[in-house]
Motif scaffolding. Structure first.
Motif, PDB file in Angstrom:
ATOM      1  N   GLY A 194       0.816  -1.205   0.000  1.00  0.00           N
ATOM      2  CA  GLY A 194       0.000   0.000   0.000  1.00  0.00           C
ATOM      3  C   GLY A 194       0.855   1.262   0.000  1.00  0.00           C
ATOM      4  N   THR A 195       1.813   1.311   0.941  1.00  0.00           N
ATOM      5  CA  THR A 195       2.662   2.514   1.047  1.00  0.00           C
ATOM      6  C   THR A 195       4.155   2.194   1.009  1.00  0.00           C
ATOM      7  N   ARG A 196       4.505   0.905   0.841  1.00  0.00           N
ATOM      8  CA  ARG A 196       5.925   0.503   0.863  1.00  0.00           C
ATOM      9  C   ARG A 196       6.373   0.071  -0.524  1.00  0.00           C
ATOM     10  N   SER A 197       7.649   0.368  -0.823  1.00  0.00           N
ATOM     11  CA  SER A 197       8.163   0.133  -2.175  1.00  0.00           C
ATOM     12  C   SER A 197       8.346  -1.345  -2.491  1.00  0.00           C
ATOM     13  N   GLY A 198       8.651  -2.178  -1.462  1.00  0.00           N
ATOM     14  CA  GLY A 198       9.141  -3.516  -1.775  1.00  0.00           C
ATOM     15  C   GLY A 198      10.509  -3.419  -2.416  1.00  0.00           C
ATOM     16  N   ASP A 199      10.872  -4.441  -3.202  1.00  0.00           N
ATOM     17  CA  ASP A 199      12.227  -4.543  -3.764  1.00  0.00           C
ATOM     18  C   ASP A 199      12.633  -3.294  -4.538  1.00  0.00           C
ATOM     19  N   LEU A 200      13.871  -2.877  -4.311  1.00  0.00           N
ATOM     20  CA  LEU A 200      14.499  -1.901  -5.202  1.00  0.00           C
ATOM     21  C   LEU A 200      15.997  -2.090  -5.103  1.00  0.00           C
ATOM     22  N   ASP A 201      16.716  -1.487  -6.016  1.00  0.00           N
ATOM     23  CA  ASP A 201      18.170  -1.551  -5.984  1.00  0.00           C
ATOM     24  C   ASP A 201      18.648  -0.945  -4.662  1.00  0.00           C
ATOM     25  N   PRO A 202      19.490  -1.675  -3.884  1.00  0.00           N
ATOM     26  CA  PRO A 202      19.940  -1.111  -2.600  1.00  0.00           C
ATOM     27  C   PRO A 202      20.712   0.198  -2.767  1.00  0.00           C
ATOM     28  N   ALA A 203      21.086   0.528  -3.985  1.00  0.00           N
ATOM     29  CA  ALA A 203      21.783   1.801  -4.212  1.00  0.00           C
ATOM     30  C   ALA A 203      20.828   2.996  -4.163  1.00  0.00           C
ATOM     31  N   VAL A 204      19.516   2.739  -4.273  1.00  0.00           N
ATOM     32  CA  VAL A 204      18.578   3.870  -4.331  1.00  0.00           C
ATOM     33  C   VAL A 204      18.685   4.780  -3.101  1.00  0.00           C
ATOM     34  N   PRO A 205      18.649   4.231  -1.857  1.00  0.00           N
ATOM     35  CA  PRO A 205      18.768   5.132  -0.701  1.00  0.00           C
ATOM     36  C   PRO A 205      20.068   5.941  -0.703  1.00  0.00           C
ATOM     37  N   PHE A 206      21.175   5.298  -1.109  1.00  0.00           N
ATOM     38  CA  PHE A 206      22.462   6.045  -1.129  1.00  0.00           C
ATOM     39  C   PHE A 206      22.419   7.177  -2.138  1.00  0.00           C
ATOM     40  N   HIS A 207      21.813   6.890  -3.275  1.00  0.00           N
ATOM     41  CA  HIS A 207      21.694   7.898  -4.313  1.00  0.00           C
ATOM     42  C   HIS A 207      20.922   9.110  -3.771  1.00  0.00           C
ATOM     43  N   LEU A 208      19.833   8.828  -3.054  1.00  0.00           N
ATOM     44  CA  LEU A 208      19.004   9.924  -2.517  1.00  0.00           C
ATOM     45  C   LEU A 208      19.741  10.671  -1.406  1.00  0.00           C
ATOM     46  N   ILE A 209      20.460   9.922  -0.564  1.00  0.00           N
ATOM     47  CA  ILE A 209      21.181  10.577   0.547  1.00  0.00           C
ATOM     48  C   ILE A 209      22.320  11.428  -0.005  1.00  0.00           C
ATOM     49  N   ARG A 210      23.042  10.895  -0.992  1.00  0.00           N
ATOM     50  CA  ARG A 210      24.126  11.680  -1.614  1.00  0.00           C
ATOM     51  C   ARG A 210      23.585  12.942  -2.282  1.00  0.00           C
ATOM     52  N   ALA A 211      22.332  12.845  -2.763  1.00  0.00           N
ATOM     53  CA  ALA A 211      21.728  14.014  -3.420  1.00  0.00           C
ATOM     54  C   ALA A 211      21.241  15.041  -2.406  1.00  0.00           C
ATOM     55  N   GLY A 212      21.354  14.709  -1.080  1.00  0.00           N
ATOM     56  CA  GLY A 212      21.053  15.709  -0.050  1.00  0.00           C
ATOM     57  C   GLY A 212      19.852  15.394   0.822  1.00  0.00           C
ATOM     58  N   LEU A 213      19.158  14.286   0.573  1.00  0.00           N
ATOM     59  CA  LEU A 213      18.008  13.976   1.425  1.00  0.00           C
ATOM     60  C   LEU A 213      18.485  13.414   2.765  1.00  0.00           C
ATOM     61  N   ASP A 214      17.705  13.676   3.791  1.00  0.00           N
ATOM     62  CA  ASP A 214      17.998  13.181   5.124  1.00  0.00           C
ATOM     63  C   ASP A 214      17.669  11.674   5.189  1.00  0.00           C
ATOM     64  N   PRO A 215      18.533  10.841   5.843  1.00  0.00           N
ATOM     65  CA  PRO A 215      18.227   9.397   5.902  1.00  0.00           C
ATOM     66  C   PRO A 215      16.839   9.100   6.469  1.00  0.00           C
ATOM     67  N   ALA A 216      16.417   9.868   7.485  1.00  0.00           N
ATOM     68  CA  ALA A 216      15.081   9.602   8.068  1.00  0.00           C
ATOM     69  C   ALA A 216      13.986   9.896   7.037  1.00  0.00           C
ATOM     70  N   ASP A 217      14.214  10.913   6.209  1.00  0.00           N
ATOM     71  CA  ASP A 217      13.214  11.220   5.171  1.00  0.00           C
ATOM     72  C   ASP A 217      13.199  10.131   4.100  1.00  0.00           C
ATOM     73  N   VAL A 218      14.387   9.603   3.797  1.00  0.00           N
ATOM     74  CA  VAL A 218      14.448   8.520   2.806  1.00  0.00           C
ATOM     75  C   VAL A 218      13.663   7.310   3.323  1.00  0.00           C
ATOM     76  N   GLU A 219      13.845   7.010   4.623  1.00  0.00           N
ATOM     77  CA  GLU A 219      13.103   5.879   5.197  1.00  0.00           C
ATOM     78  C   GLU A 219      11.593   6.122   5.090  1.00  0.00           C
ATOM     79  N   LYS A 220      11.197   7.344   5.379  1.00  0.00           N
ATOM     80  CA  LYS A 220       9.763   7.684   5.297  1.00  0.00           C
ATOM     81  C   LYS A 220       9.255   7.540   3.850  1.00  0.00           C
ATOM     82  N   ILE A 221      10.078   7.969   2.901  1.00  0.00           N
ATOM     83  CA  ILE A 221       9.683   7.833   1.488  1.00  0.00           C
ATOM     84  C   ILE A 221       9.423   6.361   1.166  1.00  0.00           C
ATOM     85  N   LEU A 222      10.364   5.491   1.587  1.00  0.00           N
ATOM     86  CA  LEU A 222      10.259   4.074   1.203  1.00  0.00           C
ATOM     87  C   LEU A 222       9.149   3.345   1.949  1.00  0.00           C
ATOM     88  N   THR A 223       8.891   3.742   3.219  1.00  0.00           N
ATOM     89  CA  THR A 223       7.911   2.991   4.017  1.00  0.00           C
ATOM     90  C   THR A 223       6.498   3.574   3.949  1.00  0.00           C
TER      91      THR A 223
END
Ligand SMILES: Nc1ncnc2c1ncn2[C@@H]1O[C@H](COP(=O)(O)OP(=O)(O)O)[C@@H](O)[C@H]1O
Ligand SMILES: CC(=O)OP(=O)(O)O
Ligand SMILES: [Mg+2]
Length: 395
Positions: free
Chosen positions: A227-256
């Motif tokens: 419903g609101t969770r991504s399921g499988d994705l390339d494990p590089a996706v969170p790193f890509h977003l964090i390197r682009a400046g997003l906060d890790p907690a926000d990335v977790e919220k995006i995915l979950t």
């Protein structure tokens, strides 16, 4: 009477049932939209009541208001669904201070679930201090998954230090469904592929009545589109977003909380996605198709994992009710021996007992899940000091 109150706290909902084990359900209810000014309670199927419920503690107090005090006299146990039990809790467990601390330690691995499961345990203990609070863990049924399926290809020392492995969830549902499939098929320890499709969604491979692989992993985020969770994705996706400046907690919220159907179609409820797709909304059509395609991939994978599958099983809110989704998943699987019966599929919407919807070499079943009755049976057995009898027999 073996009276058990079952509390199933979800991320924004609370389900409860008062069950006389072996005899039936005495009362049941559902509180939705917790966290809002207009939470909704439906008790015993009556017209919904609305009230503010800012958190699960407020929802639990509301539940205790509507359950007549007298009905809680003589409770054998309160059974709580607890999502993450790690490797420590592989059987239903009476919650003492150490177990409570253990559940809290595991909260970062199930952030939408373990904290609200704990809120339920604390509220009911305060209200009913003399009644055993029994935790029944989603992970427990998956404790049988072999190392080959539980192991991620990480450095061994890192995985050991941080407890990284496949745990698996929805185990209580899978255990119940496996028991029902065993009875229905007349096969005591069946081989199954189970698709539990609710708000969270997972696929599980069952061999000889035991879980041997499942799509959720360290947390309930891996695997199918939810419903609101991504399921499988390339494990590089969170790193890509964090390197682009997003906060890790926000990335977790995006995915979950902002991904899955909600991320693709704007709404997390499959009924709304399907309605929008039927009206021609391109985002909703893609969401529906990605959702079904991911399930089909896992079914194919698990048919390769489990030899001699006795049935492919659909269960939980989407699996039990969404006949078009089942057709979208199974339609292209004839070459693997999965052949849906169109009429039987259309008729099996919210069945109260198991239904066969495909008669090919691999039968397809809809089996309504009942986590609450499984939790009640396990909690009653523990409270009476009876060892729980194992995955398939269940009680
Ligand atoms: N008739 C239906 N058609 C499609 N989806 C449905 C239908 N009825 C319920 N659902 C889906 O079931 C989901 C809830 O499933 P459920 O197993 O109750 O979830 P959970 O226990 O995780 O809250 C809802 O999000 C909704 O999308
Ligand atoms: C573990 C899990 O995803 O549970 P639910 O489907 O209730 O969110
Ligand atoms: Mg559920």
């Amino acid at each position: 009477m073996k009276l058990v109150l079952v509390v199933n706290s979800g991320s924004s909902s609370l389900k409860y049932q008062l069950i006389d084990v072996g005899a039936g359900v005495l009362a049941k209810g559902l509180i939705e939209e917790i966290g809002s000014d207009a939470a909704r309670l439906r008790h015993n199927g009556r017209a919904p009541e609305t009230r503010p419920a800012k958190d699960h503690a407020a929802a639990l107090a509301w539940m205790l208001d509507v359950l007549p005090n007298a009905s809680l006299d003589g409770l054998l146990a309160v059974g709580h669904r607890v999502v993450h039990g790690g490797t420590r809790y592989t059987a239903p467990t009476v919650v003492d201070a150490a177990v409570e601390a253990g559940i809290e330690e595991l909260s970062p691995l199930a952030p939408l679930h373990n904290p609200v499961n704990l809120a339920g345990i604390r509220a009911l203990r305060a209200q009913l201090p003399d009644v055993p609070q029994v935790a029944v863990f989603d992970t427990a049924f998956h404790a049988t998954i072999p190392a080959v399926a539980a192991t991620y290809a990480l450095p061994v020392d890192v995985a050991a230090e941080y407890g990284i492995r496949r745990y698996g969830f929805h185990g209580t549902s899978c255990q119940y469904v496996t028991g029902r499939a065993a009875e229905y098929l007349g096969v005591p320890a069946p081989n199954l592929v189970i698709c539990h499709l609710g708000n969270g969604a997972s696929a599980t491979a069952v061999a000889g009545g035991r879980s041997v692989d499942t799509s959720m992993g360290l947390s309930p985020l891996e695997g199918l589109v939810m419903g609101t969770r991504s399921g499988d994705l390339d494990p590089a996706v969170p790193f890509h977003l964090i390197r682009a400046g997003l906060d890790p907690a926000d990335v977790e919220k995006i995915l979950t909380s902002r991904s899955g159907l909600r991320g693709l179609a704007g709404v997390s409820d499959m009924r709304e996605v399907r309605a929008a797709a039927d009206e021609g909304d391109a985002g909703a059509r893609l969401a529906r198709d990605v959702y079904a395609y991911r399930i089909r991939k896992y079914v194919g994978a698990y048919l390769a994992v489990v030899p001699g599958v006795h049935a492919l099983v659909f269960t939980a809110g989407v699996g039990e009710n969404d006949a078009p989704l089942r057709a979208e998943v199974c339609g292209p699987l004839a070459h693997l021996g999965v052949e849906l019966d169109e009429d039987a599929n259309r008729e099996a919407v919210g069945p109260s007992t198991p239904a066969t919807i495909g008669h090919g070499p691999i039968p397809v079943l809809v089996i309504p899940t009942d986590e609450e009755s499984e939790i009640a049976a396990q909690a009653a057995a523990v409270a009476r000091g009876v060892a729980h009898s194992g995955p398939v027999q269940g009680r």
